[in-house]
Design a protein around this motif. Sequence first.
Motif, PDB file in Angstrom:
ATOM      1  N   ILE A 698       1.078  -1.329  -0.178  1.00  0.00           N
ATOM      2  CA  ILE A 698       0.088   0.032  -0.053  1.00  0.00           C
ATOM      3  C   ILE A 698       0.910   1.201   0.034  1.00  0.00           C
ATOM      4  N   ALA A 699       1.869   1.218   0.869  1.00  0.00           N
ATOM      5  CA  ALA A 699       2.620   2.421   0.813  1.00  0.00           C
ATOM      6  C   ALA A 699       3.583   2.662  -0.387  1.00  0.00           C
ATOM      7  N   ALA A 700       3.743   1.431  -1.281  1.00  0.00           N
ATOM      8  CA  ALA A 700       4.428   1.515  -2.323  1.00  0.00           C
ATOM      9  C   ALA A 700       3.442   2.222  -3.486  1.00  0.00           C
ATOM     10  N   VAL A 701       2.348   2.045  -3.300  1.00  0.00           N
ATOM     11  CA  VAL A 701       1.138   2.458  -4.282  1.00  0.00           C
ATOM     12  C   VAL A 701       1.262   4.246  -4.010  1.00  0.00           C
ATOM     13  N   MET A 702       1.210   4.257  -2.925  1.00  0.00           N
ATOM     14  CA  MET A 702       0.923   5.772  -2.421  1.00  0.00           C
ATOM     15  C   MET A 702       2.115   6.657  -2.894  1.00  0.00           C
ATOM     16  N   GLU A 703       3.210   6.021  -2.838  1.00  0.00           N
ATOM     17  CA  GLU A 703       4.396   6.748  -3.415  1.00  0.00           C
ATOM     18  C   GLU A 703       4.498   6.758  -4.973  1.00  0.00           C
ATOM     19  N   LEU A 704       3.979   5.975  -5.526  1.00  0.00           N
ATOM     20  CA  LEU A 704       3.689   6.027  -6.900  1.00  0.00           C
ATOM     21  C   LEU A 704       2.625   6.962  -7.241  1.00  0.00           C
ATOM     22  N   VAL A 705       1.663   7.206  -6.401  1.00  0.00           N
ATOM     23  CA  VAL A 705       0.421   8.241  -6.772  1.00  0.00           C
ATOM     24  C   VAL A 705       1.095   9.625  -6.550  1.00  0.00           C
ATOM     25  N   ASN A 706       1.988   9.523  -5.571  1.00  0.00           N
ATOM     26  CA  ASN A 706       2.703  11.084  -5.199  1.00  0.00           C
ATOM     27  C   ASN A 706       3.869  11.560  -6.439  1.00  0.00           C
ATOM     28  N   GLU A 707       4.382  10.508  -6.866  1.00  0.00           N
ATOM     29  CA  GLU A 707       5.120  10.808  -8.154  1.00  0.00           C
ATOM     30  C   GLU A 707       4.158  11.283  -9.317  1.00  0.00           C
ATOM     31  N   LEU A 708       3.139  10.444  -9.600  1.00  0.00           N
ATOM     32  CA  LEU A 708       2.134  10.830 -10.642  1.00  0.00           C
ATOM     33  C   LEU A 708       1.571  12.340 -10.358  1.00  0.00           C
ATOM     34  N   GLY A 709       1.430  12.527  -9.187  1.00  0.00           N
ATOM     35  CA  GLY A 709       0.940  14.006  -8.919  1.00  0.00           C
ATOM     36  C   GLY A 709       1.875  15.015  -9.164  1.00  0.00           C
ATOM     37  N   ARG A 710       3.183  14.748  -9.054  1.00  0.00           N
ATOM     38  CA  ARG A 710       4.273  15.755  -9.025  1.00  0.00           C
ATOM     39  C   ARG A 710       4.519  15.789 -10.774  1.00  0.00           C
ATOM     40  N   ALA A 711       4.155  14.991 -11.435  1.00  0.00           N
ATOM     41  CA  ALA A 711       4.414  15.050 -12.825  1.00  0.00           C
ATOM     42  C   ALA A 711       3.498  14.584 -13.724  1.00  0.00           C
ATOM     43  N   PRO A 712       2.104  15.085 -13.853  1.00  0.00           N
ATOM     44  CA  PRO A 712       0.892  14.761 -14.313  1.00  0.00           C
ATOM     45  C   PRO A 712       1.069  14.876 -15.962  1.00  0.00           C
ATOM     46  N   ASP A 713       2.181  15.519 -16.487  1.00  0.00           N
ATOM     47  CA  ASP A 713       2.265  15.842 -17.963  1.00  0.00           C
ATOM     48  C   ASP A 713       3.133  14.831 -18.409  1.00  0.00           C
ATOM     49  N   ASP A 714       3.912  14.096 -17.664  1.00  0.00           N
ATOM     50  CA  ASP A 714       4.993  13.065 -18.120  1.00  0.00           C
ATOM     51  C   ASP A 714       4.329  12.264 -19.096  1.00  0.00           C
ATOM     52  N   PRO A 715       5.230  11.821 -20.036  1.00  0.00           N
ATOM     53  CA  PRO A 715       4.668  10.829 -21.016  1.00  0.00           C
ATOM     54  C   PRO A 715       4.095   9.382 -20.648  1.00  0.00           C
ATOM     55  N   ALA A 716       4.592   9.271 -19.424  1.00  0.00           N
ATOM     56  CA  ALA A 716       4.300   7.806 -18.940  1.00  0.00           C
ATOM     57  C   ALA A 716       3.156   8.112 -17.676  1.00  0.00           C
ATOM     58  N   ALA A 717       2.550   9.154 -17.774  1.00  0.00           N
ATOM     59  CA  ALA A 717       1.515   9.476 -16.574  1.00  0.00           C
ATOM     60  C   ALA A 717       0.343   8.533 -17.008  1.00  0.00           C
ATOM     61  N   ARG A 718      -0.092   8.217 -17.748  1.00  0.00           N
ATOM     62  CA  ARG A 718      -1.270   7.519 -18.216  1.00  0.00           C
ATOM     63  C   ARG A 718      -0.931   5.924 -17.653  1.00  0.00           C
ATOM     64  N   PHE A 719       0.325   5.455 -18.000  1.00  0.00           N
ATOM     65  CA  PHE A 719       0.803   4.181 -17.616  1.00  0.00           C
ATOM     66  C   PHE A 719       0.731   4.103 -16.109  1.00  0.00           C
ATOM     67  N   ALA A 720       1.400   5.173 -15.534  1.00  0.00           N
ATOM     68  CA  ALA A 720       1.393   4.944 -14.115  1.00  0.00           C
ATOM     69  C   ALA A 720       0.086   5.229 -13.584  1.00  0.00           C
ATOM     70  N   ALA A 721      -0.964   6.020 -13.931  1.00  0.00           N
ATOM     71  CA  ALA A 721      -2.026   5.749 -13.136  1.00  0.00           C
ATOM     72  C   ALA A 721      -2.711   4.542 -13.444  1.00  0.00           C
ATOM     73  N   GLU A 722      -2.753   3.864 -14.591  1.00  0.00           N
ATOM     74  CA  GLU A 722      -3.218   2.549 -14.727  1.00  0.00           C
ATOM     75  C   GLU A 722      -2.565   1.511 -13.804  1.00  0.00           C
ATOM     76  N   THR A 723      -1.265   1.732 -13.692  1.00  0.00           N
ATOM     77  CA  THR A 723      -0.487   0.742 -12.878  1.00  0.00           C
ATOM     78  C   THR A 723      -0.821   0.921 -11.293  1.00  0.00           C
ATOM     79  N   ALA A 724      -1.060   2.127 -11.026  1.00  0.00           N
ATOM     80  CA  ALA A 724      -1.459   2.517  -9.492  1.00  0.00           C
ATOM     81  C   ALA A 724      -3.160   1.805  -9.209  1.00  0.00           C
ATOM     82  N   VAL A 725      -3.875   1.805 -10.151  1.00  0.00           N
ATOM     83  CA  VAL A 725      -5.227   1.332  -9.879  1.00  0.00           C
ATOM     84  C   VAL A 725      -5.332  -0.065 -10.301  1.00  0.00           C
ATOM     85  N   SER A 726      -4.327  -0.534 -11.065  1.00  0.00           N
ATOM     86  CA  SER A 726      -4.251  -2.039 -11.087  1.00  0.00           C
ATOM     87  C   SER A 726      -3.595  -2.882  -9.806  1.00  0.00           C
TER      88      SER A 726
END
Length: 825
Positions: A698-726
Amino acid sequence: MFPEQNRQETMERDDTTGHYDPGTIEAKWQRVWADERAFHVPNPALDELERDRRKTYVLEMLPYPSGELHMGHVKNYTLGDVVTHVRRRMGYDVLRPMGYDAFGLPSENAAIKEGGHPGVITRRNIVAIREQMHRMGWAIDWGREVSTCEPEYYRWTQWLFLRFFERGLAYRKEAPVKWCPNDQTVLANEQVVDGRCERCGAEVEAKSLTQWFFKITDYADALLDEMELLESWPERVLTMQRNWIGRSQGARVVFKVEGSGEELPVFTTRPDTLFGATFFVLAPEHPLVEELVRGGGHEAEVREYVRRAASRSAVEREEKEKDGVFTGRFAVNPVNGETIPIWVADYVLMEYGTGAIMAVPAHDERDHAFAEKYGLEIRQVVAPAEGEAEPGAYVAHTEHERLVNSAQFSGMPAPQGKEAIVAWLAEQGLGEPTIGYRLRDWLLSRQRYWGAPIPVVHCDACGVVPVPDSELPVVLPEVEDYVPKGRSPLAAAEEWVATACPSCGAAARRETDTMDTFVDSSWYFIRYCDPHNDRAPFDRAIADYWLPVNQYIGGVEHAVLHLLYARFFTKVMNDIGLVGFREPFARLFTQGMIHYRGAKMSKSKGNVIDPNAYIERFGADAVRLYILFMGPADQDIEWQDAGIEGMHRFLKKLWRAVLEQAGKERAEAATPLARKAHETIAKVTDDVDRRFVFNTPIAAVMELVNELGRAPDDPAARFAAETAVSLIQPYAPHVAEELWSRLGRERLWDEPWPRADPALLERETVEVVVQVNGKVRERLHVPPGTASEELLALALASERVRAHLDGRELRKQIVVPGKLVSLVV
């Protein structure tokens, strides 16, 4: 109502702006799963059972329906749910059923307290529990649901009892038993903890009653030796079972009553101390006590002592000052022919050894206290290798001690003397080497109403006669008064009790005791595999296909109750030919307890937390996440309201971060965010599937979501979002399914589990922490594989580190490549 606070927090509602509303989302997906039977797993056709299929059996201990679910249940079943989802998505057919341990004291006592009929209250509670489980969103195959109090289930419990009876493994005898004065029933030894009823806490009393037993002692060696078949069980559970079975190497030594020659066998692990036996002690319940004192002038005194001992609890007998009464008779010590007095004392218990001991006061503290009180001889026969023993009982034995005052064996090292004495006894026909056990047969009959009737009748001509299989189930009758009164309430159902003997046709009486609820739960996990079979308890081929259970989850408090009994039942069923496996549970995980206000949650302490209230306020997903995020799942954890509020905030943060990516295209890009997503996949997969750790993912997914929030326009942002949900789906399936659908995807519960790309797990640099006197003073970013010497040089060259060294002497340095440089000055 919420403990310790009543905050005015209004849940945001799901409107056109897409705010997170757990109530609406969770109800929606629970309907979808129910309509689609999303978690139903059919049995393969019989002709396919031999095929190599990816399948696994995940199971948690079934609940007592004595009330609604509490947070301990939530933790238990959420653990199983995470494992179920992960393994389903890894391609396994996952069997994960549910049922109710509905007979027995917990359900019956709850009904008596409420003032209703046990059947009515129990079935009402089952409805409430089922609804709670649906609200939690647990992935359960509801087509396999069983309840042990229904005739279609206990018909086969009775059928199994008869198979045990046919093999001599179920028998009836008069014996001293443990009696709970509060529950008004006998208890098995395993249900007595520190002299008290494990269910209600009342001090247990001793009685002599005719009872039904299972001969579990026949399987003592198998229960110990076949632990090697278990893939993974907590060592503390195995240790508890080993200690309870209590196998020990020793000798059976035969003392004889002077004058009559009546044999008094004892089991001792220290036959080398036989020359120090200066008196003999029988438990008050020993069957020879009455015969020994008859006509000897000590009858009244001994009988009065036995009567008083029977009224004492086991706790009292253990803790009170040692006392006893002389029988007037003597026993002959087989090693030296001495006559020693025979006493009756309640510090000797009938359930240990033979209910008789040779008392060696020089080398046993209880015997020593008894001898001093009554002026009996204390004779030392074992001495330290060097020097003299301290005053009192010498019990600090070592392998180098020697025998003294032991005739021809004096001077021998004690281990050698032990073997020599036993060999001499065997030559004389007075003893033999043997193995003793602490384990006693399982007392299964209960003088209570709410249980499976024992399927036998009592005939004056034929004795105990089994009910024919064709007449099963023997249905539990309705009675007006089911409150316990020291005998089974079934005895009052005269029309039901009166029957005909199946053997001779004469008038007979049904057995009025019912079975212990642990009989029901000793085989339920097999019935789940074939729950609607009306021709047999289960089909062997189907049982052998699914079992043993691949992952069992439950409380450590059942280590010598349910877990030991289920292992015994399985071995008997294997010997009968009903199943092809010897152990029921290959892997076992015992979860820690939930504490609140510094104590284990308990209704009597007024510190129980109602899951329903938290589901209403925060949603089931937040409850599920927090219950596993609190700490390591195998440890006891203190509940904190602030923690679940934080988990609700995280879900809202996840909601916003993912919806921000909903309209974007997925791109393959080896950006830092992509690397973080793949590292998170690897971390969560390894923790849950291999290490069986549930809070750190759970803590690991929280860290990923934090990284996603800091880089919402990163080319891999959509992939990171799908990964967090999965990755969060096994923990928070409702919000995960909703977000997955808003990302334009379907049926996440059937989506393959994500796999980490090894190429993206390789780091260009790693972070090495530098400590000075235990405090972090620098963080170095270096290439992987940087040598220890180079790491130390870089650390010493750092201005931040030099500032804290300040010219002082470097006394110690520790380098862990890729992780740490520790300096002590």
